[in-house]
Motif scaffolding. Structure first.
Motif: not given
Length: 52
Positions: A41-42, A44-46, A48
């Motif tokens: 998740w980290d 992917t969010s970083n 994006s």
């Protein structure tokens, strides 16, 4: 009566086995799975895409 005792023993063994598997999953496997999900998740969010 002997047959009922055997069924009770099998029920107890089944309950103990289910409990042991549940404890193994919740203590050993779940923290690893949760950490893996959080790491993904980290990442992917970083990474994006943001429009300029």
């Amino acid at each position: 009566m002997k047959e009922a005792s055997g069924e009770l023993n099998m029920t107890v063994v089944t309950i103990i086995a289910i409990t042991a598997i549940s404890v193994f999953f919740s203590v050993i496997l779940w923290p690893r799975i949760k950490d893996s999900i959080n790491n993904q998740w980290d990442v992917t969010s970083n990474n994006s895409y943001t429009e300029p």
